[in-house]
Design a protein around this motif. Structure first.
Motif, PDB file in Angstrom:
ATOM      1  N   ILE A 246      29.377  -7.617 -33.559  1.00 21.18           N
ATOM      2  CA  ILE A 246      28.185  -7.045 -32.915  1.00 21.18           C
ATOM      3  C   ILE A 246      27.549  -5.988 -33.807  1.00 21.18           C
ATOM      4  CG2 ILE A 246      27.427  -5.573 -31.004  1.00 21.18           C
ATOM      5  CD1 ILE A 246      29.319  -7.209 -29.220  1.00 21.18           C
ATOM      6  N   LEU A 247      28.357  -5.143 -34.428  1.00 21.82           N
ATOM      7  CA  LEU A 247      27.806  -4.136 -35.354  1.00 21.82           C
ATOM      8  C   LEU A 247      27.101  -4.796 -36.530  1.00 21.82           C
ATOM      9  CD1 LEU A 247      30.535  -1.355 -35.590  1.00 21.82           C
ATOM     10  CD2 LEU A 247      28.273  -1.184 -34.565  1.00 21.82           C
ATOM     11  N   SER A 248      27.694  -5.844 -37.064  1.00 24.21           N
ATOM     12  CA  SER A 248      27.090  -6.539 -38.208  1.00 24.21           C
ATOM     13  C   SER A 248      25.769  -7.183 -37.833  1.00 24.21           C
ATOM     14  CB  SER A 248      28.047  -7.611 -38.738  1.00 24.21           C
ATOM     15  OG  SER A 248      29.254  -7.031 -39.131  1.00 24.21           O
ATOM     16  N   ILE A 249      25.726  -7.809 -36.688  1.00 22.51           N
ATOM     17  CA  ILE A 249      24.490  -8.458 -36.258  1.00 22.51           C
ATOM     18  C   ILE A 249      23.450  -7.419 -35.864  1.00 22.51           C
ATOM     19  CG2 ILE A 249      23.504  -9.968 -34.491  1.00 22.51           C
ATOM     20  CD1 ILE A 249      26.107 -11.604 -34.720  1.00 22.51           C
ATOM     21  N   HIS A 250      23.899  -6.304 -35.294  1.00 22.62           N
ATOM     22  CA  HIS A 250      22.969  -5.228 -34.937  1.00 22.62           C
ATOM     23  C   HIS A 250      22.271  -4.674 -36.182  1.00 22.62           C
ATOM     24  CE1 HIS A 250      21.251  -1.879 -32.739  1.00 22.62           C
ATOM     25  NE2 HIS A 250      21.740  -1.060 -33.650  1.00 22.62           N
ATOM     26  N   LYS A 251      22.981  -4.672 -37.279  1.00 17.96           N
ATOM     27  CA  LYS A 251      22.398  -4.191 -38.531  1.00 17.96           C
ATOM     28  C   LYS A 251      21.261  -5.109 -39.000  1.00 17.96           C
ATOM     29  CE  LYS A 251      24.614  -2.045 -42.402  1.00 17.96           C
ATOM     30  NZ  LYS A 251      25.758  -2.045 -43.307  1.00 17.96           N
TER      31      LYS A 251
ATOM     32  N   VAL B 224      23.609 -11.017 -28.205  1.00 14.43           N
ATOM     33  CA  VAL B 224      24.809 -11.307 -28.993  1.00 14.43           C
ATOM     34  C   VAL B 224      26.045 -10.868 -28.230  1.00 14.43           C
ATOM     35  CG1 VAL B 224      26.043 -10.729 -31.121  1.00 14.43           C
ATOM     36  CG2 VAL B 224      23.610 -11.254 -31.202  1.00 14.43           C
ATOM     37  N   PHE B 225      25.979  -9.709 -27.596  1.00 12.64           N
ATOM     38  CA  PHE B 225      27.101  -9.236 -26.784  1.00 12.64           C
ATOM     39  C   PHE B 225      27.395 -10.208 -25.651  1.00 12.64           C
ATOM     40  CE2 PHE B 225      28.461  -6.858 -22.984  1.00 12.64           C
ATOM     41  CZ  PHE B 225      29.734  -6.532 -23.407  1.00 12.64           C
ATOM     42  N   LEU B 226      26.359 -10.680 -24.975  1.00 12.54           N
ATOM     43  CA  LEU B 226      26.563 -11.636 -23.884  1.00 12.54           C
ATOM     44  C   LEU B 226      27.182 -12.930 -24.400  1.00 12.54           C
ATOM     45  CD1 LEU B 226      23.284 -11.198 -21.802  1.00 12.54           C
ATOM     46  CD2 LEU B 226      25.602 -10.525 -21.183  1.00 12.54           C
TER      47      LEU B 226
ATOM     48  N   GLU C 130      33.996  -2.315 -24.515  1.00 13.18           N
ATOM     49  CA  GLU C 130      33.005  -2.982 -25.361  1.00 13.18           C
ATOM     50  C   GLU C 130      31.595  -2.760 -24.823  1.00 13.18           C
ATOM     51  OE1 GLU C 130      34.225  -7.022 -25.138  1.00 13.18           O
ATOM     52  OE2 GLU C 130      36.101  -6.639 -26.196  1.00 13.18           O
ATOM     53  N   ALA C 131      31.423  -2.934 -23.529  1.00 11.93           N
ATOM     54  CA  ALA C 131      30.100  -2.753 -22.932  1.00 11.93           C
ATOM     55  C   ALA C 131      29.611  -1.323 -23.113  1.00 11.93           C
ATOM     56  CB  ALA C 131      30.141  -3.119 -21.450  1.00 11.93           C
ATOM     57  N   PHE C 132      30.500  -0.346 -22.942  1.00 13.28           N
ATOM     58  CA  PHE C 132      30.134   1.054 -23.128  1.00 13.28           C
ATOM     59  C   PHE C 132      29.618   1.293 -24.549  1.00 13.28           C
ATOM     60  CE2 PHE C 132      31.382   5.323 -24.518  1.00 13.28           C
ATOM     61  CZ  PHE C 132      30.658   6.088 -23.628  1.00 13.28           C
ATOM     62  N   PHE C 133      30.325   0.769 -25.554  1.00 10.44           N
ATOM     63  CA  PHE C 133      29.907   1.003 -26.930  1.00 10.44           C
ATOM     64  C   PHE C 133      28.666   0.194 -27.314  1.00 10.44           C
ATOM     65  CE2 PHE C 133      33.888   3.196 -27.384  1.00 10.44           C
ATOM     66  CZ  PHE C 133      33.584   4.160 -28.331  1.00 10.44           C
ATOM     67  N   VAL C 134      28.481  -0.965 -26.720  1.00 13.55           N
ATOM     68  CA  VAL C 134      27.269  -1.737 -27.001  1.00 13.55           C
ATOM     69  C   VAL C 134      26.070  -1.055 -26.367  1.00 13.55           C
ATOM     70  CG1 VAL C 134      26.086  -3.912 -26.544  1.00 13.55           C
ATOM     71  CG2 VAL C 134      28.413  -3.940 -27.395  1.00 13.55           C
ATOM     72  N   ILE C 135      26.225  -0.519 -25.172  1.00 13.74           N
ATOM     73  CA  ILE C 135      25.126   0.219 -24.542  1.00 13.74           C
ATOM     74  C   ILE C 135      24.782   1.449 -25.384  1.00 13.74           C
ATOM     75  CG2 ILE C 135      24.521   1.651 -22.543  1.00 13.74           C
ATOM     76  CD1 ILE C 135      26.081  -0.422 -20.847  1.00 13.74           C
ATOM     77  N   LYS C 136      25.805   2.126 -25.865  1.00 14.40           N
ATOM     78  CA  LYS C 136      25.597   3.276 -26.752  1.00 14.40           C
ATOM     79  C   LYS C 136      24.863   2.862 -28.028  1.00 14.40           C
ATOM     80  CE  LYS C 136      28.493   6.863 -28.766  1.00 14.40           C
ATOM     81  NZ  LYS C 136      29.873   7.329 -28.921  1.00 14.40           N
ATOM     82  N   LEU C 137      25.179   1.695 -28.522  1.00 12.06           N
ATOM     83  CA  LEU C 137      24.540   1.157 -29.721  1.00 12.06           C
ATOM     84  C   LEU C 137      23.079   0.800 -29.451  1.00 12.06           C
ATOM     85  CD1 LEU C 137      25.323   0.266 -32.645  1.00 12.06           C
ATOM     86  CD2 LEU C 137      25.783  -1.987 -31.688  1.00 12.06           C
TER      87      LEU C 137
END
Length: 126
Positions: A58-63, A72-74, A117-124
């Motif tokens: 998720i971090l790589s794709i977010h970049k 992507v998270f879903l 995971e959801a917490f950190f993706v929302i933070k992202l």
């Protein structure tokens, strides 16, 4: 990316240690008569590996595509559910008297890690 990954590990490692300790305690002291199909280590190895791989992806794709991070998270959450079902197939095929404690011992950490995971993706996404 390193900063985000480091902050993720700062939360992931203590939560994992606490959950492993609690599960060992419950299985050794409270549920002594219950037969568990999976060991605590196999359950947490599955969860930690899947969670780390998912978050790094998720971090790589977010970049690259920050506007698609939620989708992507879903998608990866769906793949994680599929991996959980594949992991549990031997349990469903086994002839345990009561498979429910083993299922709970798998899915309680599953939802804790999903929340993390959801917490950190929302933070992202913010």
């Amino acid at each position: 990316m390193k900063k985000q990954l480091l902050s993720f590990f700062k939360i992931l490692v203590p939560i994992t240690i606490v959950l492993i300790g609690l599960q060992y305690y419950f299985q050794a002291k409270i549920y002594t008569e219950t037969e568990f199909f999976y060991s605590v280590w196999s359950i947490y190895a599955f969860h930690v590996v899947i969670t780390i791989v998912l978050y790094i992806a998720i971090l790589s794709i977010h970049k690259i595509l920050p506007h698609n991070t939620g989708f992507v998270f879903l998608g990866f959450s769906g793949l994680k559910m599929l991996a959980a079902i594949v992991f549990l197939i031997p349990l469903f095929q086994a002839s345990l008297e009561n498979p429910i404690p083993t299922v709970f011992s798998f899915f309680i950490p599953y939802f804790v890690y999903l929340f993390l995971e959801a917490f950190f993706v929302i933070k992202l996404l913010k």
